[in-house]
Design an enzyme around this catalytic site. Structure first.
Site, PDB file in Angstrom:
ATOM      1  N   ASN A 136       0.891  -1.255   0.049  1.00  0.00           N
ATOM      2  CA  ASN A 136       0.084   0.035   0.324  1.00  0.00           C
ATOM      3  C   ASN A 136       1.002   1.015   0.002  1.00  0.00           C
ATOM      4  O   ASN A 136       1.488   1.608   1.021  1.00  0.00           O
ATOM      5  CB  ASN A 136      -0.843   0.048   1.192  1.00  0.00           C
ATOM      6  CG  ASN A 136      -1.800   1.325   1.535  1.00  0.00           C
ATOM      7  OD1 ASN A 136      -1.829   1.994   0.561  1.00  0.00           O
ATOM      8  ND2 ASN A 136      -2.217   1.509   2.865  1.00  0.00           N
ATOM      9  N   TRP A 137       0.848   1.795  -1.150  1.00  0.00           N
ATOM     10  CA  TRP A 137       1.987   3.066  -1.151  1.00  0.00           C
ATOM     11  C   TRP A 137       1.409   4.271  -0.585  1.00  0.00           C
ATOM     12  O   TRP A 137       2.222   5.149  -0.495  1.00  0.00           O
ATOM     13  CB  TRP A 137       2.338   3.178  -2.874  1.00  0.00           C
ATOM     14  CG  TRP A 137       3.255   2.080  -3.522  1.00  0.00           C
ATOM     15  CD1 TRP A 137       3.590   1.186  -2.785  1.00  0.00           C
ATOM     16  CD2 TRP A 137       3.266   2.270  -4.667  1.00  0.00           C
ATOM     17  NE1 TRP A 137       4.399   0.468  -3.716  1.00  0.00           N
ATOM     18  CE2 TRP A 137       4.258   0.953  -4.995  1.00  0.00           C
ATOM     19  CE3 TRP A 137       3.225   2.866  -6.085  1.00  0.00           C
ATOM     20  CZ2 TRP A 137       4.757   0.630  -6.212  1.00  0.00           C
ATOM     21  CZ3 TRP A 137       3.749   2.446  -7.209  1.00  0.00           C
ATOM     22  CH2 TRP A 137       4.476   1.332  -7.183  1.00  0.00           C
ATOM     23  N   LYS A 138       0.238   4.267  -0.443  1.00  0.00           N
ATOM     24  CA  LYS A 138      -0.279   5.634   0.239  1.00  0.00           C
ATOM     25  C   LYS A 138      -0.119   6.700  -0.600  1.00  0.00           C
ATOM     26  O   LYS A 138      -0.169   6.553  -1.970  1.00  0.00           O
ATOM     27  CB  LYS A 138       0.253   5.683   1.748  1.00  0.00           C
ATOM     28  CG  LYS A 138      -0.047   4.510   2.624  1.00  0.00           C
ATOM     29  CD  LYS A 138       0.204   4.696   3.947  1.00  0.00           C
ATOM     30  CE  LYS A 138       0.154   3.366   4.838  1.00  0.00           C
ATOM     31  NZ  LYS A 138       0.228   3.540   6.276  1.00  0.00           N
ATOM     32  N   HIS A 142      -9.405   1.697   5.045  1.00  0.00           N
ATOM     33  CA  HIS A 142      -7.895   1.478   5.723  1.00  0.00           C
ATOM     34  C   HIS A 142      -8.063   2.453   6.938  1.00  0.00           C
ATOM     35  O   HIS A 142      -8.786   3.665   6.985  1.00  0.00           O
ATOM     36  CB  HIS A 142      -6.954   2.204   4.717  1.00  0.00           C
ATOM     37  CG  HIS A 142      -5.506   2.046   5.258  1.00  0.00           C
ATOM     38  ND1 HIS A 142      -4.951   3.110   6.193  1.00  0.00           N
ATOM     39  CD2 HIS A 142      -4.438   1.095   5.339  1.00  0.00           C
ATOM     40  CE1 HIS A 142      -3.695   2.626   6.331  1.00  0.00           C
ATOM     41  NE2 HIS A 142      -3.587   1.648   5.971  1.00  0.00           N
ATOM     42  N   GLU A 156      -6.195   4.992   7.951  1.00  0.00           N
ATOM     43  CA  GLU A 156      -6.220   6.363   7.745  1.00  0.00           C
ATOM     44  C   GLU A 156      -7.569   6.873   6.987  1.00  0.00           C
ATOM     45  O   GLU A 156      -7.708   8.238   7.290  1.00  0.00           O
ATOM     46  CB  GLU A 156      -4.941   6.581   6.642  1.00  0.00           C
ATOM     47  CG  GLU A 156      -3.563   6.345   7.502  1.00  0.00           C
ATOM     48  CD  GLU A 156      -2.471   5.863   6.596  1.00  0.00           C
ATOM     49  OE1 GLU A 156      -2.370   5.708   5.601  1.00  0.00           O
ATOM     50  OE2 GLU A 156      -1.655   5.073   7.495  1.00  0.00           O
ATOM     51  N   GLU A 165      -5.267  -4.741  10.648  1.00  0.00           N
ATOM     52  CA  GLU A 165      -4.133  -3.506  10.775  1.00  0.00           C
ATOM     53  C   GLU A 165      -4.525  -3.059  12.182  1.00  0.00           C
ATOM     54  O   GLU A 165      -5.391  -2.085  12.123  1.00  0.00           O
ATOM     55  CB  GLU A 165      -4.154  -2.542   9.684  1.00  0.00           C
ATOM     56  CG  GLU A 165      -3.944  -3.263   8.262  1.00  0.00           C
ATOM     57  CD  GLU A 165      -3.339  -2.235   7.340  1.00  0.00           C
ATOM     58  OE1 GLU A 165      -2.197  -2.733   6.946  1.00  0.00           O
ATOM     59  OE2 GLU A 165      -3.874  -1.135   7.119  1.00  0.00           O
ATOM     60  N   GLY A 220       2.648   2.640  10.920  1.00  0.00           N
ATOM     61  CA  GLY A 220       3.674   3.436  10.509  1.00  0.00           C
ATOM     62  C   GLY A 220       4.526   3.699  11.887  1.00  0.00           C
ATOM     63  O   GLY A 220       4.902   5.152  11.958  1.00  0.00           O
ATOM     64  N   SER A 234       3.616  -1.846  10.222  1.00  0.00           N
ATOM     65  CA  SER A 234       5.118  -1.903  10.316  1.00  0.00           C
ATOM     66  C   SER A 234       5.889  -3.229  10.058  1.00  0.00           C
ATOM     67  O   SER A 234       6.741  -3.899  10.764  1.00  0.00           O
ATOM     68  CB  SER A 234       5.601  -1.392  11.840  1.00  0.00           C
ATOM     69  OG  SER A 234       4.952   0.009  12.124  1.00  0.00           O
ATOM     70  N   GLY A 239       3.122  -1.101   4.167  1.00  0.00           N
ATOM     71  CA  GLY A 239       2.944   0.361   3.699  1.00  0.00           C
ATOM     72  C   GLY A 239       4.722   0.848   3.552  1.00  0.00           C
ATOM     73  O   GLY A 239       4.941   0.692   2.394  1.00  0.00           O
ATOM     74  N   GLY A 240       5.173   1.260   4.418  1.00  0.00           N
ATOM     75  CA  GLY A 240       6.458   1.966   4.480  1.00  0.00           C
ATOM     76  C   GLY A 240       7.523   1.124   3.389  1.00  0.00           C
ATOM     77  O   GLY A 240       8.213   1.428   2.556  1.00  0.00           O
TER      78      GLY A 240
HETATM   79  P1  PGA Z   1       3.302   0.381   7.406  1.00  0.00           P
HETATM   80  O1  PGA Z   1       1.688   0.669   6.968  1.00  0.00           O
HETATM   81  O2  PGA Z   1       3.699  -0.793   7.137  1.00  0.00           O
HETATM   82  O3  PGA Z   1       3.952   1.628   7.089  1.00  0.00           O
HETATM   83  O4  PGA Z   1       2.885   0.572   9.075  1.00  0.00           O
HETATM   84  C1  PGA Z   1       0.805  -0.366   6.676  1.00  0.00           C
HETATM   85  C2  PGA Z   1      -0.727   0.005   6.304  1.00  0.00           C
HETATM   86  O5  PGA Z   1      -0.734   1.156   6.661  1.00  0.00           O
HETATM   87  O6  PGA Z   1      -0.992  -0.596   5.342  1.00  0.00           O
END
Ligand code: PGA
Length: 251
Positions: free
Chosen positions: A10-12, A96, A98, A168, A174, A214, A235-236
């Site tokens: 997930n590149w956000k 998600h 966010e 999640e 993050g 994470s 994500g990251g």
């Molecule tokens: P993260 O994000 O791996 O940077 O913690 C995961 C996500 O929000 O899908």
């Protein structure tokens, strides 16, 4: 349908069309052909077409990070499932944390988005997860159940083939703080029991349950080995083709 073990990035709000092209030029040669079908990437929607071109049938799945439930019309700034599919998406990430916590998306809105995506033919990765406050109050299972039951609603669940669930925990996204493999297993078993309630024990197994929060090359293998974990949502660490390919190679 998503084939487990699913490794999804997930590149956000990262990687426009040029960076997307470069990313896949670097990623594809690093991924053995036999694992490409289990890999999925959710770029920003403006980068989907570039991703589709760069992938050129490599077998990696593409998805949108968000969409709107209306098929068309005066909804400035939104994209519909059909537009996402036209640009190359076969998957949609919905609910998600966010979206829920930064943009105020409710359980009902997440459910409407998921149903619109599924009815249009997309496979949905439906995200659930509790905040730290909710976990500390002993409410983690209840919160996840509420989020999932909103999707089921009164009319019953969507086809199991059109669904994956991503657990999640909000406190692990993050933050560098990961749920332990045992924490992940506990919640994944809970989600599996929710799925079994609606699909029956056999069909519940058709819905992969991903862990996210994470995930890094350093902890991916132990999370993937945790009972009940059918894949990862990253994500990251999915932004860099080298670390993303390393995680894909562990599945
Ligand atoms: P993260 O994000 O791996 O940077 O913690 C995961 C996500 O929000 O899908």
């Amino acid at each position: 349908m998503l084939r487990a073990p699913v490794i999804a990035g997930n590149w956000k709000l990262n990687h426009g069309p040029s960076a997307t092209t470069e990313f896949f030029e670097s990623l594809i040669p690093r991924l053995p052909e036999e694992i490409r079908g289990t890999v999925a990437v959710f770029p920003p929607s403006v980068s989907l077409s570039a991703a589709k071109r760069a992938l050129a049938g490599a077998g990696i799945r593409l998805g949108v990070q968000n969409l709107y439930w209306e098929p068309s019309g005066a909804f400035t700034g939104e994209i519909s499932p059909a537009l996402a599919m036209d640009a190359g998406a076969t998957l949609a990430l919905v609910g998600h944390s966010e979206r829920r916590h930064l943009f105020g998306e409710t359980d009902r809105e997440a459910a409407r988005k998921a149903w619109a995506a599924i009815e249009a033919g997309l496979t949905v990765v439906f995200c659930v997860g509790e905040t730290l406050e909710e976990r500390d109050a002993g409410r983690a299972f209840e919160v996840v159940e509420r989020q999932f039951e909103a999707l089921v609603g009164e009319d019953g669940p969507p086809s199991p083939e059109a669904l994956a669930v991503a657990y999640e925990p909000v406190w692990a996204i993050g933050t560098g703080r990961t749920a332990s493999p045992a924490d992940a297993t506990d919640m994944h078993r809970h989600i599996h029991s929710l799925l079994s309630r609606h699909y029956g024990a056999g069909n519940a197994g058709l819905v992969p349950i991903l862990y996210g929060g994470s995930v890094k090359p350093e902890n991916a293998a132990e999370l993937l080995a945790a009972p009940g974990v059918d894949g990862l949502l990253i994500g990251g660490a999915s932004l860099d083709p080298v670390s993303f390919a390393a995680i894909c190679g562990m599945a």
